[in-house]
Scaffold this motif. Structure first.
Motif, mmCIF file in Angstrom:
data_model
loop_
_atom_site.group_PDB
_atom_site.id
_atom_site.type_symbol
_atom_site.label_atom_id
_atom_site.label_comp_id
_atom_site.label_asym_id
_atom_site.label_seq_id
_atom_site.Cartn_x
_atom_site.Cartn_y
_atom_site.Cartn_z
ATOM 1 N N GLU A 125 0.821 -1.207 0.000
ATOM 2 C CA GLU A 125 0.000 0.000 0.000
ATOM 3 C C GLU A 125 0.857 1.260 0.000
ATOM 4 O OE1 GLU A 125 -3.170 0.349 -0.503
ATOM 5 O OE2 GLU A 125 -3.458 -1.818 -0.651
ATOM 6 N N ALA A 126 2.009 1.235 0.639
ATOM 7 C CA ALA A 126 2.907 2.388 0.578
ATOM 8 C C ALA A 126 3.365 2.626 -0.852
ATOM 9 C CB ALA A 126 4.108 2.181 1.501
ATOM 10 N N ASN A 127 3.611 1.558 -1.603
ATOM 11 C CA ASN A 127 3.999 1.706 -3.001
ATOM 12 C C ASN A 127 2.839 2.223 -3.845
ATOM 13 O OD1 ASN A 127 6.841 0.333 -4.003
ATOM 14 N ND2 ASN A 127 6.208 -0.318 -1.963
ATOM 15 N N VAL A 128 1.632 1.780 -3.527
ATOM 16 C CA VAL A 128 0.461 2.302 -4.238
ATOM 17 C C VAL A 128 0.275 3.779 -3.945
ATOM 18 C CG1 VAL A 128 -2.059 2.177 -4.353
ATOM 19 C CG2 VAL A 128 -0.711 0.075 -4.408
ATOM 20 N N ARG A 129 0.377 4.190 -2.671
ATOM 21 C CA ARG A 129 0.225 5.610 -2.344
ATOM 22 C C ARG A 129 1.337 6.428 -3.013
ATOM 23 N NH1 ARG A 129 -2.935 2.868 -0.930
ATOM 24 N NH2 ARG A 129 -4.211 2.788 0.954
ATOM 25 N N ASN A 130 2.520 5.858 -3.094
ATOM 26 C CA ASN A 130 3.634 6.525 -3.744
ATOM 27 C C ASN A 130 3.308 6.819 -5.209
ATOM 28 O OD1 ASN A 130 6.181 7.529 -4.293
ATOM 29 N ND2 ASN A 130 7.215 5.567 -4.153
ATOM 30 N N MET A 131 2.727 5.834 -5.899
ATOM 31 C CA MET A 131 2.352 6.032 -7.299
ATOM 32 C C MET A 131 1.178 7.007 -7.403
ATOM 33 S SD MET A 131 3.202 5.078 -10.414
ATOM 34 C CE MET A 131 3.924 3.427 -10.496
ATOM 35 N N GLN A 132 0.194 6.877 -6.537
ATOM 36 C CA GLN A 132 -0.969 7.766 -6.581
ATOM 37 C C GLN A 132 -0.568 9.216 -6.351
ATOM 38 O OE1 GLN A 132 -3.402 6.068 -3.505
ATOM 39 N NE2 GLN A 132 -4.417 4.602 -4.864
ATOM 40 N N ILE A 133 0.212 9.465 -5.314
ATOM 41 C CA ILE A 133 0.598 10.839 -4.976
ATOM 42 C C ILE A 133 1.549 11.391 -6.024
ATOM 43 C CG2 ILE A 133 1.872 12.223 -3.287
ATOM 44 C CD1 ILE A 133 0.621 10.463 -1.097
ATOM 45 N N VAL B 265 7.413 -16.720 1.580
ATOM 46 C CA VAL B 265 7.702 -15.515 2.341
ATOM 47 C C VAL B 265 6.766 -14.403 1.880
ATOM 48 C CG1 VAL B 265 9.547 -14.899 0.721
ATOM 49 C CG2 VAL B 265 9.530 -13.877 2.992
ATOM 50 N N ASP B 266 6.308 -13.608 2.830
ATOM 51 C CA ASP B 266 5.445 -12.485 2.502
ATOM 52 C C ASP B 266 6.265 -11.384 1.865
ATOM 53 O OD1 ASP B 266 3.088 -10.827 2.554
ATOM 54 O OD2 ASP B 266 4.012 -9.752 4.224
ATOM 55 N N SER B 267 5.829 -10.980 0.670
ATOM 56 C CA SER B 267 6.439 -9.874 -0.038
ATOM 57 C C SER B 267 5.325 -8.920 -0.449
ATOM 58 C CB SER B 267 7.226 -10.382 -1.250
ATOM 59 O OG SER B 267 7.937 -9.329 -1.873
ATOM 60 N N MET B 268 5.608 -7.975 -1.316
ATOM 61 C CA MET B 268 4.627 -6.967 -1.686
ATOM 62 C C MET B 268 3.514 -7.576 -2.539
ATOM 63 S SD MET B 268 5.109 -3.514 -3.938
ATOM 64 C CE MET B 268 6.675 -3.114 -3.202
ATOM 65 N N PHE B 269 2.291 -7.665 -2.003
ATOM 66 C CA PHE B 269 1.122 -8.219 -2.682
ATOM 67 C C PHE B 269 1.376 -9.655 -3.161
ATOM 68 C CE2 PHE B 269 0.415 -3.589 -3.665
ATOM 69 C CZ PHE B 269 -0.712 -3.442 -2.888
ATOM 70 N N GLU B 270 2.211 -10.412 -2.452
ATOM 71 C CA GLU B 270 2.562 -11.741 -2.952
ATOM 72 C C GLU B 270 3.115 -12.609 -1.830
ATOM 73 O OE1 GLU B 270 5.587 -13.799 -6.239
ATOM 74 O OE2 GLU B 270 5.887 -11.716 -5.627
ATOM 75 N N ILE B 271 2.776 -13.903 -1.885
ATOM 76 C CA ILE B 271 3.489 -14.904 -1.101
ATOM 77 C C ILE B 271 4.514 -15.508 -2.050
ATOM 78 C CG2 ILE B 271 3.306 -16.907 0.413
ATOM 79 C CD1 ILE B 271 1.628 -14.512 1.313
ATOM 80 N N ALA B 272 5.745 -15.025 -1.963
ATOM 81 C CA ALA B 272 6.793 -15.457 -2.892
ATOM 82 C C ALA B 272 7.334 -16.823 -2.470
ATOM 83 C CB ALA B 272 7.915 -14.436 -2.932
ATOM 84 N N ILE B 273 7.695 -17.622 -3.452
ATOM 85 C CA ILE B 273 8.321 -18.923 -3.215
ATOM 86 C C ILE B 273 9.791 -18.805 -3.564
ATOM 87 C CG2 ILE B 273 8.361 -21.364 -3.844
ATOM 88 C CD1 ILE B 273 5.413 -21.156 -4.529
#
Length: 930
Positions: free
Chosen positions: A120-128, A710-718
């Protein structure tokens, strides 16, 4: 070389045929820019002053020389704010050049680190960034990540949802070593151009700065110098490029403007008449690239983490540099995106104005800590002192929004059901903003009496009356009047004050208590009410203890060993996990960027220490044990390290060892189990007096698996447990956000954390999950000698973890949901007995899906619509059922920029059933029906 490339691509990169060749001429695209770290090896204001000079010279140059075509402003609109803060009189000049296409701005607000900032911080970064850029003109649709320390797998999807079809980046796929040098073997991509595919199938064109984002820096005007320069630069670019369209970046970190670039380009054109040298921009470069032959581009999938390297230059250990910053960031992000935004939305649905301006201010303040050299903790000490202030400021804004929102909501809740218990019943509203139904332990401060000085009380009289208040004979009840077991602590007298909107501040004296109890099944994004009142009803007096060192609920059994480690048994699977919570300590002779253990050193652990163990909490709903380790560890590295640092010895080659002098390290651990919890919580506190070392907590899983999640940005990465064949670094630490998980066919162990972003799955035969609690180092590292004594992190530290066993499927079992909820604090508001339009057990929305993770609920500033976002954690199609509880809405699909997409048809029961693709990030808009 082509054979090496083909072999290295194998599973990770699959060749794909693209456009055919349409021309033969070689073109050198020279793009002027400066990469502007706001703070790094100098404090912010010293970089800021240099920025003012650069921008002044840029505006003058653009006005004086039409041959100086354009300038790319590093992809971040905060540069505009920083400049105009000092030069507001130049706003019109700046705006004119932006609108005329000579200065390119956006799409971001800041250039953030990818792995240490939330989705969400990355989304707000793009939005702003888009919103700020649109005030001047059009945002540049360039996915710009020049110096980011790797990139998360969902980047392609985030770009496409922002209308961006490309990513320009400097790290992550091609072997990169010290000072960004590249290797000639082990490529993950055949060329500097590639196709990048995210886990959901989103695909963008990737452009790797194979020769770094300074490969066109300081172009000579002198013919003799230019001939030598361009011979080397053209060879380097053609070595990696798939076409004759060659990219040269004219600039570098804090690089001043090259004022004679037009003359230098004319010199180059004279030397190479068969080529074309142009002062270009990213848009023109991409257009030319698409027209030219791209032959076969590699399709690289998933995360960019520099795994096909020797492992010494990944910069991954910035995840554990200055852990206190990561912890403050986790709390700051959660308070905005998971607490303040949903509560402000809830309050808005009740008629309260949504404070868009405050959220923008809070997010911007927080995001000023998100550039890679800031949040990564790899700057000089002055930088990180200022970050602490920004974290506090942003959080204080979020807390103010929360306070105002819950006041509005609490006043709207119908609490009249408690009136039958008498006028002195004290209601509480419990808010669950996690996005899933939730149970758990809540601690709430409650005012039993408040005496305002305006009512004529002297301080002595107010104190005397408050002390005489009888606290006996009270119990906690739920909204139905049923008794709830509760621990009560008398906090005594407390001074306080109101700040009314219509009068001067109003001080008072109060008598407060702290109630600790377990709430059950609080609705998602909703509330539930309780009250502390007088009653002779008896409450539960049972215990979760099965002995002096064992705790048990219906799901789990915990047994503490003499050395303070514990065995956790999952009753559902019958699996026991032993030796959990052993601490490991090793030396660190690296720097803020990278960890380096002294050669040949044996790790110290608490495995053979006898711990002091005692019962801390024994209630019907919570059992806690306190464990104390009295440990001695080396005080620092030996004197060799200081000499090697000053001589700029590259850290993998250092020979320093640990000092023979020791200092005490006393570790206090509290292991807690609640009545309905799926996991065991672990709180670790210690006072660090040592230097040049690393402290980790170890959790052996004994699960046979070659990979982990592992929890990553909008993803459970393998990720693979074993690194790539090229990997030489003995350490294989990685980034995480909320949790890391090792799973087998029928068993799994998830370790959740609060702001502990570094972990490693050890290659020890036990698949031990090691979580870094502290890393202490004394230098910045990188290109010079920059002492950072505060990066040794002396003083008090607290680390929090939750250990969650499951049946091998973290999604279906709910283990990942538990780990996400662990990130989010409970919110409590005391209120009175009053009528209201909100039911005692209520939420504005209800949704169902096992595979989806909830991400955000907020209001759109332009449309006034409610926006909710989820992402699919799984590899399969998921179904999302969502239904508003009361108000009637029209639904539509949106994207991360909150643009309105296709309408969604509701069924007769006002439910929406949405099919969500594997790993899709889905945003839905809700528009009130008129």
């Amino acid at each position: 070389m082509s054979e090496q490339r083909d072999e290295s691509i194998s599973n990770q990169a699959i060749s794909r045929e693209v456009d055919t060749y349409t021309g033969s001429k070689t073109t050198a695209h020279i793009i002027s820019h400066t990469h502007w770290d706001r703070e790094w090896y100098l404090p912010y204001e010293k970089h800021h002053m240099r920025l003012i000079s650069l921008m002044d010279s840029l505006l003058d140059k653009l006005e004086q020389d039409p041959d100086y075509k354009s300038f790319y402003l590093d992809g971040q609109t905060i540069i505009l704010e920083d400049y105009l803060q000092v030069r507001p009189e130049h706003k019109e000049r700046l705006e004119q050049h932006i609108r005329n296409g000579r200065i390119f701005i956006g799409p971001w607000y800041i250039l953030q680190d990818a792995f240490l900032t939330s989705g969400e911080a990355n989304v707000r970064n793009m939005q702003i960034g888009h919103r700020d850029a649109e005030r001047y003109g059009n945002p540049s649709k360039i996915g710009y990540f020049p110096d980011t320390f790797g990139l998360v797998g969902q980047t392609p999807q985030l770009m496409l949802q922002s209308g961006i079809t490309n990513v320009f980046f400097g790290r992550g796929v091609k072997p990169t070593g010290f000072n960004n040098t590249v290797s000639d073997r082990g490529y993950e991509s055949s060329f500097s151009e590639l196709l990048w595919t995210g886990p959901d199938g989103s695909e963008v064109l990737g452009i790797l700065f194979a020769n770094w984002y300074s490969n066109g820096n300081e172009v000579p005007v002198d013919e003799a110098e230019a001939k030598v320069y361009w011979k080397r630069k053209l060879d380097d670019a053609q070595k990696y490029a798939s076409t004759g369209e060659l990219l040269f970046m004219n600039g570098c970190d804090h690089q001043p403007l090259q004022l004679d670039l037009p003359e230098a380009i004319r010199t180059a054109q004279k030397l190479y008449p068969d080529m074309e040298f142009i002062h270009s921009n990213f848009n023109d470069y991409l257009t030319s690239l698409k027209r030219a032959s791209q032959r076969q581009l590699s399709s690289v999938k998933g995360e960019f983490r520099s795994q096909r390297t020797d492992g010494w230059g990944t910069l991954v250990n910035t995840a554990s540099a200055r852990v206190y910053l990561k912890q403050m960031n986790q709390l700051g992000q959660v308070m905005l995106e998971k607490v303040a935004e949903p509560l402000a939305t809830f309050a808005h649905l009740l008629g309260q104005a949504y404070p868009h301006h405050l959220f923008t201010y809070a997010w911007k303040t927080l995001m000023q800590n998100h550039p890679h050299d800031s949040i990564c903790g790899c700057s000089v000490d002055e930088v990180h002192r200022e970050m602490v202030t920004r974290f506090d400021k942003s959080r204080h804004v979020a807390e103010s929004i929360v306070d105002e929102s819950i006041e509005v909501i609490a006043q709207a809740v119908d609490t009249t059901g408690f009136s039958r218990f008498g006028e002195d019943a004290l209601p509480l509203v419990i808010f669950n903003t996690s996005g899933w139904e939730r149970s758990g332990i809540v601690s709430a401060e409650l005012e039993v009496v408040r005496l305002y000085f305006r009512e004529g009380y002297t301080l002595e009289e107010a104190s005397h009356r408050a002390k005489k208040v009888d606290l006996s004979g009270r119990v906690l009840v739920d909204s139905e009047g049923g008794p709830v077991a509760c621990k009560v602590e008398d906090l005594g007298l407390q001074f306080g004050y109101d700040l009314p909107d219509d009068r001067f501040r109003q001080p008072y004296m109060s008598r407060r208590v702290r109630l600790t109890f377990e709430v059950e099944r609080v609705p998602l994004l909703g509330l539930k009410i309780y009250a502390w009142l007088r009653s002779n009803v008896e409450t539960d007096s049972s215990s979760l203890f099965q002995g002096s060192r064992s705790m048990e609920n219906d799901l789990l059994h915990v047994e503490i060993a003499d050395n303070g480690s514990f065995t956790l048994t999952d009753k559902g699977t019958g699996c026991s996990y032993k030796d959990l919570g052993v601490y490991e300590n090793v030396g660190d002779i690296g720097n803020e960027y990278m960890f380096r253990q002294p050669e040949g050193e044996q790790a110290l652990t608490t495995e053979d220490l006898i711990a002091d163990i005692r019962v801390l909490e024994d209630t019907p709903f919570l059992a806690s044990l306190e464990i104390i380790h009295h440990w001695e560890i080396p005080a620092s590295a030996d004197e060799t390290l200081g000499q090697e640092q000053r001589e700029l010895v590259y850290y993998p080659y250092r020979q320093a060892q640990r000092s023979r002098q020791t200092v005490p390290l006393t570790i206090r651990t509290v292991i807690s189990l609640s009545r309905n919890s799926r996991g065991v919580s672990m709180e670790t506190t210690f006072n660090n007096q040592a230097k040049d070392h690393r402290l980790r907590a170890l959790f052996p899983t004994e699960i046979h698996s070659g990979e982990h999640r592992v929890d990553s940005m909008f993803e459970i990465a393998i990720r693979d447990n074993e690194p790539a064949p090229e990997w030489e670094n003995p350490s294989n630490t990685q980034h995480q956000q909320a949790f890391v998980d090792v799973s087998g066919e029928q068993t799994g162990l998830t370790v959740a954390n609060l702001g502990l972003n570094e972990y490693e799955v050890l290659r020890d035969g036990r698949n031990t999950i090691a979580v870094t609690l502290l890393r202490s180092v004394g230098e910045l590292g990188d290109w010079g000698w920059f002492p950072t004594p505060e990066a040794q992190c002396p003083g008090e530290h607290t680390a929090r973890l939750e250990i969650i066993p499951h049946d091998g499927d973290g999604i279906q079992s709910g283990a990942y949901r538990e780990a996400y909820q662990y990130q989010i604090p409970w919110i409590v508001k005391q209120t009175g007995i009053h009528e209201g339009t909100v039911a005692p057990d209520y939420a504005p929305f209800d949704w169902k899906s096992t595979e989806l993770a909830f991400s955000s609920m907020k209001m759109n500033e332009l449309s006034g619509d409610v926006l909710l976002r989820w992402y699919n954690m799984s590899h399969s199609i998921a179904e999302l059922i969502i239904k508003p509880r009361t108000q009637q809405y029209d639904f539509y699909k949106s994207n991360i920029l909150e643009e309105q997409g296709e309408d969604i048809v509701m069924d007769s029961s006002d439910e929406s059933l949405q099919s969500v693709k594997p790993h899709e990030i889905i945003t839905l808009g809700f528009k009130l029906k008129t």
